[in-house]
Design an enzyme around this catalytic site. Structure first.
Site, PDB file in Angstrom:
ATOM      1  N   ARG A 244       0.846  -1.191   0.000  1.00 58.26           N
ATOM      2  CA  ARG A 244       0.000   0.000   0.000  1.00 58.26           C
ATOM      3  C   ARG A 244       0.886   1.247   0.000  1.00 58.26           C
ATOM      4  O   ARG A 244       1.899   1.298   0.707  1.00 58.26           O
ATOM      5  CB  ARG A 244      -0.900   0.025   1.239  1.00 58.26           C
ATOM      6  N   GLU A 273      -4.791   6.221  -8.130  1.00 59.23           N
ATOM      7  CA  GLU A 273      -4.415   5.453  -9.325  1.00 59.23           C
ATOM      8  C   GLU A 273      -5.361   5.774 -10.464  1.00 59.23           C
ATOM      9  O   GLU A 273      -6.585   5.629 -10.293  1.00 59.23           O
ATOM     10  CB  GLU A 273      -4.421   3.957  -9.005  1.00 59.23           C
ATOM     11  N   HIS A 291       0.301  -1.054 -10.554  1.00 50.44           N
ATOM     12  CA  HIS A 291      -0.477  -1.949  -9.685  1.00 50.44           C
ATOM     13  C   HIS A 291      -0.787  -3.274 -10.399  1.00 50.44           C
ATOM     14  O   HIS A 291      -1.959  -3.652 -10.554  1.00 50.44           O
ATOM     15  CB  HIS A 291      -1.778  -1.287  -9.223  1.00 50.44           C
TER      16      HIS A 291
END
Length: 317
Positions: A244, A273, A291
């Site tokens: 994270r 994001e 990610h």
């Protein structure tokens, strides 16, 4: 257990699907929801939905197969028909879980489904950082024959902050590369002892004794790598974050990159994001990936199947 109509699609209500890995191209496991009588809706195909899209797309839904979008208490209060949120991953820090509980909305996760994908990416980033692979690739593609000296990982110490399902897989693979591994976890699985080159240790010793630090712990309100923790690191430490973004104090780490105390940062996670441009992201010693930790065919298959099964179970009870 409530009876479900298994013949007419949509008879049992609507389910919203928002994970980017599913909302753009679908997935065979989603057909199980349709066969169970649910109509699927996609509020923002291929993109993370904003709050307006969530309200518009989910307000008539009884189920929600959710991605990483933030679900505040205010948003959840507007989703008056919603009975269950099923994540195709393990993190729920983007969801106001207290509000969900107050509103009677079940929040479900798929623990372990993407652990192998995230662990393999972690190892790839360790190797990429140790040999500056992205930097060398960019140099050659720009017509430059420049080289940076690298570091072999064999014999080096990998420090894990968090050693759950992902951390233990990372440890096993790193040991196979000849690394020594020391790990800190709030709740250590002390039976995990894969090699004499693995040991459990206090957080401060992990930070101060490792050549590479990899984060695999849930957020706790304060960054794990803030200014004080970064001062404990050895000169030239590599940092990997596939967990994270909030685990790292960006400004403190940027200063450590500039000074050389941190040799490189490789991160797969961002506070928003896609992320806004920043000096940290464009720093020449920072490696970024969008990610993709759990974005493998195998991880998506496992996580989607688990999320679908969890959702069906929750809606049937």
């Amino acid at each position: 257990m409530a009876s479900l109509n298994l013949t007419e699609p949509g008879r049992n209500g609507r389910i919203a699907v928002t994970p980017r890995s599913l909302s753009d191209g679908g997935h065979p496991a989603l057909q199980k929801l349709e066969r169970a009588g649910y109509e699927l809706v996609y509020p923002s195909p291929g993109a993370v939905p904003n709050e307006d899209q969530i309200r518009a797309g989910v307000s008539q839904c009884v189920g929600y197969l959710a991605g990483t979008e933030r679900l505040s208490g205010q948003v959840l209060e507007d989703l008056t028909r919603l009975k269950a949120i099923s994540r195709n991953g393990v993190g729920v820090d983007s969801i106001d879980v207290e509000a969900a509980e107050r509103l009677g909305i079940n929040v479900l996760t798929a623990p372990g489904a993407n652990s192998q994908g995230v662990a393999e990416l972690t190892i790839a980033l360790i190797l990429a950082g140790s040999r500056s692979i992205p930097w060398h690739d960019a140099q050659l593609k720009s017509g430059q024959w420049n080289r940076r000296p690298g570091n072999e990982v064999s014999g080096k110490v990998l420090g894990l902050i968090g050693c759950g399902q992902i951390g233990r897989r990372v440890a096993t693979m790193a040991l196979g590369l000849g690394m020594k591994v020391i790990a800190f976890d709030e709740y250590p699985v002390t039976s995990f002892a894969p090699s004499p080159d693995f040991s459990w240790a206090p957080r401060e010793r992990v930070l101060s004794s490792s050549h590479v630090i990899s984060l695999h712990t849930p957020p706790s309100g304060q960054p794990v790598l803030g200014a004080a923790a970064i001062r404990l690191l050895q000169w030239g430490t590599g940092v990997i974050n596939t967990a994270r973004a909030s685990l790292i104090d960006d400004e403190a780490l940027l200063q450590a990159l500039d000074s050389g105390q941190v040799e490189y940062l490789a991160t797969d996670v961002f506070s928003s994001e896609p992320p806004a441009p920043s000096r940290l992201i464009t720093h020449p010693r920072v490696i970024t990936t969008p990610h993709i930790g759990g974005y493998t065919k195998e991880s998506v298959d496992r996580a989607t199947q688990a999320a679908v099964d969890n959702l069906l179970h929750a809606l049937a009870t």
